[in-house]
Design a protein around this motif. Structure first.
Motif, mmCIF file in Angstrom:
data_model
loop_
_atom_site.group_PDB
_atom_site.id
_atom_site.type_symbol
_atom_site.label_atom_id
_atom_site.label_comp_id
_atom_site.label_asym_id
_atom_site.label_seq_id
_atom_site.Cartn_x
_atom_site.Cartn_y
_atom_site.Cartn_z
ATOM 1 N N ASP A 59 0.721 -1.403 -0.031
ATOM 2 C CA ASP A 59 -0.183 -0.082 -0.156
ATOM 3 C C ASP A 59 0.828 1.162 -0.022
ATOM 4 O O ASP A 59 0.555 2.131 -0.570
ATOM 5 C CB ASP A 59 -0.927 0.027 1.248
ATOM 6 C CG ASP A 59 -1.855 -1.212 1.033
ATOM 7 O OD1 ASP A 59 -2.163 -1.627 0.073
ATOM 8 O OD2 ASP A 59 -2.534 -1.531 2.214
ATOM 9 N N LYS A 60 1.949 1.268 0.738
ATOM 10 C CA LYS A 60 2.802 2.320 0.885
ATOM 11 C C LYS A 60 3.345 2.625 -0.470
ATOM 12 O O LYS A 60 3.585 3.697 -1.017
ATOM 13 C CB LYS A 60 3.793 2.125 2.043
ATOM 14 C CG LYS A 60 4.682 3.563 2.055
ATOM 15 C CD LYS A 60 5.808 2.950 3.414
ATOM 16 C CE LYS A 60 6.754 4.171 3.478
ATOM 17 N NZ LYS A 60 7.755 3.711 4.840
ATOM 18 N N ASN A 118 2.491 1.573 -3.441
ATOM 19 C CA ASN A 118 1.454 2.071 -4.421
ATOM 20 C C ASN A 118 1.256 3.435 -4.247
ATOM 21 O O ASN A 118 0.856 4.226 -5.451
ATOM 22 C CB ASN A 118 0.178 1.040 -4.378
ATOM 23 C CG ASN A 118 0.387 -0.515 -4.395
ATOM 24 O OD1 ASN A 118 1.220 -0.689 -5.456
ATOM 25 N ND2 ASN A 118 -0.553 -1.214 -4.004
ATOM 26 N N GLU A 119 1.027 4.055 -3.001
ATOM 27 C CA GLU A 119 0.926 5.431 -2.822
ATOM 28 C C GLU A 119 2.020 6.431 -3.531
ATOM 29 O O GLU A 119 1.707 7.313 -4.114
ATOM 30 C CB GLU A 119 0.881 5.603 -1.487
ATOM 31 C CG GLU A 119 0.434 7.152 -1.107
ATOM 32 C CD GLU A 119 0.343 7.303 0.342
ATOM 33 O OE1 GLU A 119 0.161 8.613 0.920
ATOM 34 O OE2 GLU A 119 0.418 6.373 1.214
#
Length: 462
Positions: free
Chosen positions: A437-438, A440-441
């Motif tokens: 998630d990090k 992808n951000e």
């Protein structure tokens, strides 16, 4: 060749003695014949320079011999010391005639670590390492004193006559010594002039000379015998035999000094390279960290082959590896915090360690998904200069010149993983999924900033 053609004639036990290893020198007389020895010579003076390993020995001459030219001996003494002898000056020949010949040592061999002095007695060989080998050559210093005294007398006569013309004024150029760096200083200390100056400044140390038939010489000679010989007694033989009942590794440690070996090797190794002796002294976790940092990308079997202790169980090694490294598609790489620890910066533009670790973690994450990466895309996502991205990629990947992409130094090795490695790979896969998630951000932010710049440029062009 078979053993029958070359039979063993005799077996000779060899004993190593180190009692005189630090003080044993071999004196050679290359200019003397084999018959003209100094076995019966009388030494009137002996002195040494311990630092430069120089020896000076004065042998007495038999002035009462019918072969001795008394007139010529007096002429040599008179030429060296002069007619009017200064009381403060040390006389070359105190008796007024040439009554001695002096020998000064030179070092024909610098490294004598391969040479031994051996004695064979009662079917046993006793060897002692040497501290030095010197060649004794005759000195003719009285000729130098004669020349120096003659020049001094000539100068004094010229000054007394006053016949010399007035000296002309000459221009003097003043030169200031330049500051020398470490390299220049080491080169200067190896020059002939510097070494000659150091030898001349070291004072002579008076020593005692013991005849070879004296009791003191016999006691020193006994130190050439190691344990086990008839000169040492049977009790010492049993002690030394018991001391040799050790393991091969322990025996090598006894023969080789670790302190000296480490120091000599460290002077030859490049920076940040650890020799095997020091690697063996580290904990297993520290050993694994050093191996991963040096190897960059490595398999589990290669790690086991590089460990100093081959008896360590592979399960124990695989249990500690996840604490210092990551398993990327079957190959191990060191974790980013060991490459960029807190307080450090990159070697190109000085980027902080936290940003470098973040970028390297993202690159590792991308390699878990695909085989090839493009540097310009990594620059856009990590927001780091291209030089820093190249620095990170060069530690784990190689450049494919055909398509200008980067791939891991070793190909994927997932098909050859054992059960333990597969479990480690599954756990680390969950770790990368949690951090996806990090990452992808980071990719969304880079895409948003790129599209914003494009729209701004198109508006301006319109």
């Amino acid at each position: 060749m078979e053993d029958e053609d070359d039979p063993v004639v005799e077996e000779i036990p060899v004993h190593l003695s180190k009692a005189l290893a630090e003080n044993l020198y071999v004196l050679q007389y290359p200019l003397k014949s084999a018959t003209a020895t100094f076995d019966d010579g009388r030494v009137v003076n002996c002195c040494v320079k311990p630092i430069n390993q120089q020896i000076k020995v004065d042998y007495a001459l038999n002035t009462a011999s019918k072969n001795y030219d008394a007139f010529k001996g007096e002429q040599f003494a008179l030429a060296a010391d002069g007619k009017q002898r200064d009381k403060n000056q040390k006389l070359t020949f105190r008796s007024g005639t040439m009554d001695k010949q002096s020998f000064l040592s030179t070092k024909p061999i610098e490294d004598v670590s391969r040479y031994l002095v051996c004695i064979i007695q009662d079917g046993e060989m006793h060897a002692t390492p040497l501290q030095g080998i010197v060649s004794m050559r005759q000195m003719f210093s009285y000729f130098d004193k004669q020349d120096k005294r003659t020049k001094a007398e000539q100068k004094a006569e010229q000054d007394a006559d006053g016949a010399a013309e007035d000296e002309e004024l000459t221009q003097v150029t003043v030169k200031f010594a330049r500051l020398e760096n470490e390299k220049v200083r080491k080169a200067r200390e190896k020059s002939f002039n510097y070494l000659s100056k150091m030898e001349a400044e070291e004072p002579w140390c008076e020593t005692f000379w013991h005849e070879k038939t004296s009791a003191t010489a016999e006691l020193e000679r006994q130190k050439l015998f190691g344990g086990g010989g008839s000169a040492s007694g049977t009790g010492r033989l049993e002690t030394d035999n018991a001391a040799l009942n050790v393991k091969p590794v322990e025996y090598m440690d006894m023969l080789i000094s670790k302190e000296k070996t480490d120091r000599n090797i460290d002077s030859l190794l490049p920076s940040r390279v650890i020799c095997m002796h020091k690697l063996k002294q580290l904990t297993l976790q520290e050993q694994l960290k050093v191996i991963l940092k040096d190897a960059k990308v490595i398999t589990s079997q290669q790690i086991l082959d590089l460990l100093p202790d081959r008896t360590i169980a592979p399960e124990k090694v695989r249990r500690l590896l996840p604490q210092v490294g990551w398993l990327i598609r079957g190959n191990w790489v060191v974790q980013s915090e060991h490459i960029y620890p807190d307080g450090s910066v990159s070697g190109t533009n000085g980027v902080a360690a936290e940003q470098m670790r973040k970028a390297r973690d993202y690159i590792m994450f991308r390699f878990t998904k695909c085989d090839k990466l493009e540097r310009h895309q990594l620059v856009a996502v990590t927001q780091l200069p291209a030089e820093e991205i190249r620095e990170i990629l060069s530690t784990i990947a190689k450049l494919n010149t055909a398509d200008r992409t980067w791939s891991m130094l070793l190909p994927p090795n997932e098909g050859f993983q054992c059960v333990d490695e597969q479990e480690i790979s599954d756990r680390q896969g969950a770790f990368w999924t949690a951090r996806s998630d990090k990452f992808n951000e980071m990719e969304r932010n880079s895409s948003a900033s790129t599209s914003k710049r494009v729209r701004k440029r198109s508006t301006r062009d319109s």
